[in-house]
Motif scaffolding. Structure first.
Motif, short mmCIF file in Angstrom:
data_model
loop_
_atom_site.label_atom_id
_atom_site.label_comp_id
_atom_site.label_asym_id
_atom_site.label_seq_id
_atom_site.Cartn_x
_atom_site.Cartn_y
_atom_site.Cartn_z
N THR A 15 -24.30 62.68 78.22
CA THR A 15 -24.33 62.68 76.76
C THR A 15 -23.06 63.37 76.28
O THR A 15 -22.47 64.17 76.99
CB THR A 15 -25.56 63.41 76.16
OG1 THR A 15 -25.45 64.80 76.40
CG2 THR A 15 -26.86 62.84 76.70
N LEU A 16 -22.64 63.02 75.07
CA LEU A 16 -21.42 63.58 74.50
C LEU A 16 -21.71 64.10 73.11
O LEU A 16 -22.46 63.47 72.35
CB LEU A 16 -20.34 62.49 74.41
CG LEU A 16 -19.00 62.90 73.80
CD1 LEU A 16 -18.26 63.90 74.70
CD2 LEU A 16 -18.13 61.67 73.57
N THR A 17 -21.13 65.24 72.81
CA THR A 17 -21.18 65.75 71.44
C THR A 17 -19.89 66.47 71.15
O THR A 17 -18.96 66.48 71.98
CB THR A 17 -22.41 66.63 71.19
OG1 THR A 17 -22.59 66.77 69.78
CG2 THR A 17 -22.29 67.99 71.85
N ILE A 32 -24.32 59.15 72.91
CA ILE A 32 -23.66 59.99 71.91
C ILE A 32 -24.59 60.09 70.69
O ILE A 32 -25.16 59.08 70.28
CB ILE A 32 -22.31 59.37 71.47
CG1 ILE A 32 -21.42 59.08 72.69
CG2 ILE A 32 -21.60 60.23 70.46
CD1 ILE A 32 -20.13 58.33 72.36
N ARG A 33 -24.83 61.15 70.13
CA ARG A 33 -24.53 62.54 70.31
C ARG A 33 -25.71 63.24 70.96
O ARG A 33 -26.86 62.94 70.68
CB ARG A 33 -24.25 63.18 68.97
CG ARG A 33 -22.99 62.65 68.29
CD ARG A 33 -22.69 63.24 66.96
NE ARG A 33 -22.47 64.69 67.02
CZ ARG A 33 -21.95 65.37 66.00
NH1 ARG A 33 -21.60 64.77 64.89
NH2 ARG A 33 -21.81 66.67 66.09
N THR A 34 -25.37 64.22 71.78
CA THR A 34 -26.34 64.97 72.56
C THR A 34 -27.52 65.45 71.74
O THR A 34 -28.68 65.19 72.08
CB THR A 34 -25.64 66.19 73.21
OG1 THR A 34 -24.51 65.74 73.96
CG2 THR A 34 -26.58 67.00 74.06
N TYR A 75 -17.44 62.95 80.20
CA TYR A 75 -18.60 62.19 79.73
C TYR A 75 -18.55 60.76 80.24
O TYR A 75 -19.55 60.25 80.78
CB TYR A 75 -18.68 62.20 78.19
CG TYR A 75 -19.52 61.06 77.69
CD1 TYR A 75 -20.90 61.07 77.88
CD2 TYR A 75 -18.94 59.95 77.11
CE1 TYR A 75 -21.68 60.00 77.48
CE2 TYR A 75 -19.71 58.88 76.70
CZ TYR A 75 -21.08 58.90 76.90
OH TYR A 75 -21.84 57.82 76.53
N ARG A 83 -24.96 71.39 74.08
CA ARG A 83 -25.59 70.75 75.25
C ARG A 83 -26.59 71.69 75.91
O ARG A 83 -27.69 71.29 76.30
CB ARG A 83 -24.53 70.28 76.24
CG ARG A 83 -23.89 68.96 75.87
CD ARG A 83 -23.05 68.38 77.00
NE ARG A 83 -21.98 69.27 77.41
CZ ARG A 83 -20.80 69.37 76.80
NH1 ARG A 83 -20.54 68.63 75.75
NH2 ARG A 83 -19.89 70.21 77.24
N GLY A 124 -13.77 66.25 75.66
CA GLY A 124 -14.92 66.05 76.54
C GLY A 124 -15.12 64.61 76.99
O GLY A 124 -16.00 64.33 77.81
N LEU A 125 -14.30 63.71 76.48
CA LEU A 125 -14.51 62.28 76.73
C LEU A 125 -14.36 61.87 78.19
O LEU A 125 -15.21 61.14 78.71
CB LEU A 125 -13.59 61.46 75.82
CG LEU A 125 -13.85 59.97 75.77
CD1 LEU A 125 -15.27 59.66 75.29
CD2 LEU A 125 -12.83 59.29 74.85
#
Length: 192
Positions: free
Chosen positions: A141-143, A114-116, A28, A160, A24-25
């Motif tokens: 946002t990233l998780t 980070i993190r969602t 994001y 998310r 997912g990077l």
């Protein structure tokens, strides 16, 4: 209305966690960087928040001593209006961020990072409870995938979606990068 972008925990520490997943990077980082660049172009403040906790030893990726509590590679560079280091989930606990926001007459926080479901969601809820308007930019946002208590997988996409569902209309205005930047532009227009 004065808005401020909060970039939470976008740091190299995460690359050193077993759950870190590059999948997912790219999406994001594209969203996060577009948000940062929009705020830079508007001359609006951006606050950087790092997370540091646990033993103060080089082997702990979240310890300052590790050298990993620094911007995540791929994050667009920006001059932070202020930088805070937190030890709790909410960026508003014990950092002085709340004082800085008040002193700088910030009325709306735009939450990203980070993190969602963890530090970003907790900060959004806390900020709302303290009276700030909050824009929660889900795509910035990233998780990572998680296991539920019963052992079933829970995807990052589902996390998310759940976070957006529980925040929107209660604690925040859930929006895309484009919507957050439109709201920023509208807030910077002089009153008629």
């Amino acid at each position: 209305m004065t808005s401020c972008l909060i970039v939470i925990d976008v740091q190299e520490s995460f690359r050193h966690r077993p759950y870190f997943d590059e999948a997912g990077l790219p999406a994001y980082l594209a969203a996060q960087n577009a948000l940062v660049q929009g705020f830079v172009a508007a001359g609006a403040p951006i606050v950087r928040v790092f997370h540091s906790d646990g033993p103060a030893v080089p082997g702990n990726a979240f310890a300052i001593e590790s050298g990993h509590v620094r911007p995540l590679e791929g994050l667009a560079p920006f001059d932070a209006a202020a930088t805070f280091t937190k030890r709790r989930h909410s960026a508003l606990v014990g950092t002085g961020l709340d004082v800085w926001l008040t002193e700088n007459h910030i009325e709306r926080l735009v939450v990203s990072g980070i993190r969602t479901e963890q530090c970003c969601e907790t900060t959004a809820r806390h900020a709302s409870d303290l009276g700030w308007q909050v824009d929660y930019v889900t795509d910035a946002t990233l998780t990572f995938d998680m296991l539920q208590p019963d052992g079933r997988p829970l995807s990052a996409a589902d996390i998310r979606a759940r976070t957006a569902t529980v925040l929107d209309g209660r604690f925040a205005k859930v929006c895309s990068v484009g919507q957050a930047l439109e709201r920023l532009a509208e807030s910077r227009q002089p009153a008629p």
